[in-house]
Enzyme design. Structure first.
Site, PDB file in Angstrom:
ATOM      1  N   TYR A 135       0.821  -1.209   0.000  1.00 12.94           N
ATOM      2  CA  TYR A 135       0.000   0.000   0.000  1.00 12.94           C
ATOM      3  C   TYR A 135       0.860   1.267   0.000  1.00 12.94           C
ATOM      4  O   TYR A 135       0.459   2.286  -0.554  1.00 12.94           O
ATOM      5  CB  TYR A 135      -0.894   0.035   1.244  1.00 12.94           C
ATOM      6  CG  TYR A 135      -2.243  -0.594   1.067  1.00 12.94           C
ATOM      7  CD1 TYR A 135      -2.385  -1.894   0.600  1.00 12.94           C
ATOM      8  CD2 TYR A 135      -3.396   0.112   1.391  1.00 12.94           C
ATOM      9  CE1 TYR A 135      -3.624  -2.464   0.455  1.00 12.94           C
ATOM     10  CE2 TYR A 135      -4.648  -0.455   1.257  1.00 12.94           C
ATOM     11  CZ  TYR A 135      -4.757  -1.743   0.787  1.00 12.94           C
ATOM     12  OH  TYR A 135      -5.996  -2.306   0.651  1.00 12.94           O
ATOM     13  N   LYS A 190       2.492 -15.200   2.762  1.00 10.09           N
ATOM     14  CA  LYS A 190       2.699 -15.865   1.468  1.00 10.09           C
ATOM     15  C   LYS A 190       4.204 -16.137   1.386  1.00 10.09           C
ATOM     16  O   LYS A 190       4.892 -15.774   0.423  1.00 10.09           O
ATOM     17  CB  LYS A 190       2.191 -14.953   0.332  1.00 10.09           C
ATOM     18  CG  LYS A 190       2.117 -15.610  -1.030  1.00 10.09           C
ATOM     19  CD  LYS A 190       0.986 -16.633  -1.188  1.00 10.09           C
ATOM     20  CE  LYS A 190       1.141 -17.403  -2.479  1.00 10.09           C
ATOM     21  NZ  LYS A 190       0.187 -18.501  -2.640  1.00 10.09           N
ATOM     22  N   ASP A 222      -3.774 -17.931   0.627  1.00 10.94           N
ATOM     23  CA  ASP A 222      -4.779 -18.599  -0.211  1.00 10.94           C
ATOM     24  C   ASP A 222      -5.537 -19.644   0.599  1.00 10.94           C
ATOM     25  O   ASP A 222      -6.762 -19.745   0.555  1.00 10.94           O
ATOM     26  CB  ASP A 222      -4.148 -19.185  -1.490  1.00 10.94           C
ATOM     27  CG  ASP A 222      -2.828 -19.904  -1.272  1.00 10.94           C
ATOM     28  OD1 ASP A 222      -2.306 -19.875  -0.130  1.00 10.94           O
ATOM     29  OD2 ASP A 222      -2.304 -20.496  -2.237  1.00 10.94           O
ATOM     30  N   ASP A 246      -6.887  -6.547   4.154  1.00 11.51           N
ATOM     31  CA  ASP A 246      -7.994  -5.867   3.463  1.00 11.51           C
ATOM     32  C   ASP A 246      -8.933  -6.902   2.855  1.00 11.51           C
ATOM     33  O   ASP A 246     -10.161  -6.847   3.043  1.00 11.51           O
ATOM     34  CB  ASP A 246      -7.419  -4.953   2.372  1.00 11.51           C
ATOM     35  CG  ASP A 246      -8.504  -4.232   1.597  1.00 11.51           C
ATOM     36  OD1 ASP A 246      -9.459  -3.743   2.229  1.00 11.51           O
ATOM     37  OD2 ASP A 246      -8.418  -4.181   0.351  1.00 11.51           O
ATOM     38  N   ASP A 250     -12.921  -8.335   4.378  1.00  9.69           N
ATOM     39  CA  ASP A 250     -14.195  -8.297   3.635  1.00  9.69           C
ATOM     40  C   ASP A 250     -14.805  -9.696   3.572  1.00  9.69           C
ATOM     41  O   ASP A 250     -16.023  -9.869   3.699  1.00  9.69           O
ATOM     42  CB  ASP A 250     -13.978  -7.796   2.193  1.00  9.69           C
ATOM     43  CG  ASP A 250     -14.289  -6.299   2.038  1.00  9.69           C
ATOM     44  OD1 ASP A 250     -14.042  -5.547   2.998  1.00  9.69           O
ATOM     45  OD2 ASP A 250     -14.764  -5.898   0.960  1.00  9.69           O
TER      46      ASP A 250
HETATM   47  C1  IPM Z   1     -10.570   2.471   0.453  1.00  9.62           C
HETATM   48  C2  IPM Z   1      -9.355   1.643   0.664  1.00  9.62           C
HETATM   49  C3  IPM Z   1      -8.143   2.521   0.633  1.00  9.62           C
HETATM   50  C4  IPM Z   1      -9.409   0.843   1.977  1.00  9.62           C
HETATM   51  C5  IPM Z   1      -8.199  -0.085   2.063  1.00  9.62           C
HETATM   52  O1  IPM Z   1      -7.855  -0.746   1.078  1.00  9.62           O
HETATM   53  O2  IPM Z   1      -7.601  -0.130   3.131  1.00  9.62           O
HETATM   54  C6  IPM Z   1     -10.641  -0.004   2.226  1.00  9.62           C
HETATM   55  O3  IPM Z   1     -10.780  -1.049   1.333  1.00  9.62           O
HETATM   56  C7  IPM Z   1     -10.633  -0.527   3.652  1.00  9.62           C
HETATM   57  O4  IPM Z   1     -10.711  -1.737   3.833  1.00  9.62           O
HETATM   58  O5  IPM Z   1     -10.566   0.295   4.575  1.00  9.62           O
HETATM   59 MG    MG Z   2     -11.274  -2.896   2.267  1.00 11.73          MG
END
Ligand code: IPM
Ligand code: MG
Ligand code: NAD
Length: 370
Positions: A135, A190, A222, A246, A250
């Site tokens: 990042y 990884k 993975d 990240d 999710d």
């Molecule tokens: C919007 C983006 C920069 C951010 C990230 O990748 O960290 C988002 O996906 C999160 O999870 O907070």
């Molecule tokens: Mg995110």
């Protein structure tokens, strides 16, 4: 005590309004000051993270953040894109430790896309390193390739990197968190391919020796993605780098029923924190009043606990959320047959009502999945 309120874009403004309502009803003595961030700040000031917003965040004890971004900014130069605001806040405030707890409320067992028995009672904690990795690694950019498969072709590149202190400090955060939980850390890497993550793994093992009471294991990312949907309850604390964290967070959100249920806390070494839902600005549903505000309300609870020294108020919010879910109220993302669909504002109102002891909603107990 001061809280900077940064709603941002899209559903950010809708969900933060509900969290602010919840904070206000607690009647605690802190000051709140709002500012523009993301696309909204770009429109007003020509920059997604104006100096005034950054200074407000730096001076505050905590930041309550909504979300930033919209497809309409995708063609802007990167430095001006809304997402740079959240990245800039994380970097400038040194918020390296991101806590994303994936808890499946028993009332939402049927809202998950996974079988109820896989998620019932789920309580795992993803700890994501937040200020390093690919990042932020330099160099990055575009250029003409001088070697590789296609010399002379246009190419783009980013740099994945971690320094020893960065890995050591997030390792300590993970082991200490595990000590307060079920004493297990899974470090996700990884290492079979990437030198950065062999280094990460080596340091996890070294730091782990200082925590003999915590069991450490390692998993390739993975496999971790697969195990998270196969047997999520086998995890306790998952620690990983910025990009893997990240993605996995999710994925873990869906174990709780919806991304609209996953709060987060991003802390620096002074316990100053930024609190935001793990999801984004959801342009597809923005302005419709249907977004789930609970991840943001639960982030406000984390803020009270971790940065504002109000653990009882945090407990009260979490109990109120649970009580509201027990009445059967659901935003669209967590709706299932037998429950009552409500909008963003009604969900916030219900949490407020539960906090002031006025739960007039009818209890709906049948929660069968269609
Ligand atoms: C919007 C983006 C920069 C951010 C990230 O990748 O960290 C988002 O996906 C999160 O999870 O907070
Ligand atoms: Mg995110
Ligand atoms: N921290 C942040 O500010 C942050 C985080 C993630 C994405 N983003 C940005 O948000 C924008 C949209 O990204 P995306 O679509 O990939 O991710 P997203 O998280 O905004 O949305 C993904 C899906 O989840 C749904 N969703 C998200 N939050 C919800 C909620 N509270 N209630 C109900 N449904 C919800 C959306 O409707 C969408 O279908 C992009 O500009 C992205 O960069 C910002």
């Amino acid at each position: 005590m001061k809280i900077a309120i940064l709603p941002g874009d899209g559903i950010g403004t809708e969900i933060v309004a509900e969290a602010v309502k919840v904070l206000k009803v607690l009647d605690l003595s802190f000051e709140m000051e709002a500012a523009l961030v993301g696309g909204a700040a770009y429109e007003a000031h020509g920059h997604p993270l104006p100096e005034s917003t950054l200074n407000l965040a730096k001076a505050a004890d905590a930041v309550l953040f909504g979300a930033v971004g919209d497809w309409k900014y995708d063609k802007l130069e990167r430095a001006l894109r809304p997402e740079q605001a959240i990245l800039g806040l994380r970097k400038n405030l040194g918020l390296f430790a991101n806590f994303r707890p994936a808890i499946c409320y028993e009332q939402l067992t049927h809202a998950s896309s996974l079988k109820p028995e896989l998620v019932a009672g789920l309580d795992i904690l993803i700890i994501r390193e937040l200020t390093g990795d690919i990042y932020f690694g330099q160099p990055r950019g575009r250029r003409t390739a001088v070697d590789g498969l296609f010399p002379g072709a246009e190419e783009a590149f980013d740099t994945m990197r971690y320094s020893r202190p960065e890995v050591e400090r997030i390792a300590h955060v993970a082991f200490q968190a595990a000590r307060r939980r079920n004493k297990r850390v899974t470090s996700v890497d990884k290492a079979n391919v990437l030198e950065t993550f062999q280094f990460w793994k080596d340091i996890m093992i070294e730091v782990g020796q200082q925590y003999p009471d915590v069991a450490l294991d390692h998993m390739y990312v993975d496999n971790a993605a697969m195990q998270l949907v196969k047997a999520p309850k086998k995890f306790d604390v998952v620690v990983t780098g910025n990009m893997f964290g990240d993605i996995l967070s999710d994925e873990a959100a869906m174990l709780t029923g919806s991304i609209g249920m996953l709060p987060s806390a991003s802390l620096n070494d002074r316990n100053q924190g930024l609190y935001e839902p793990s999801h984004g600005s959801a342009p597809d549903i923005a302005g419709q009043g249907v977004a789930n505000p609970l991840a943001t309300i639960l982030s406000a609870a984390m803020m009270l606990r971790y940065s504002l020294n109000q653990p009882e108020a945090a407990d009260r919010i979490e109990s109120a959320v649970s009580a509201v879910l027990s009445t059967g109220l659901r935003t669209g993302d967590i709706w299932s047959e037998g429950t009552q669909r409500v909008g963003t504002r009604e969900m916030g109102d219900a949490v407020v009502a539960a906090l002031v002891g006025n739960t007039s909603g009818k209890t709906i107990t049948t929660m069968t999945k269609s």
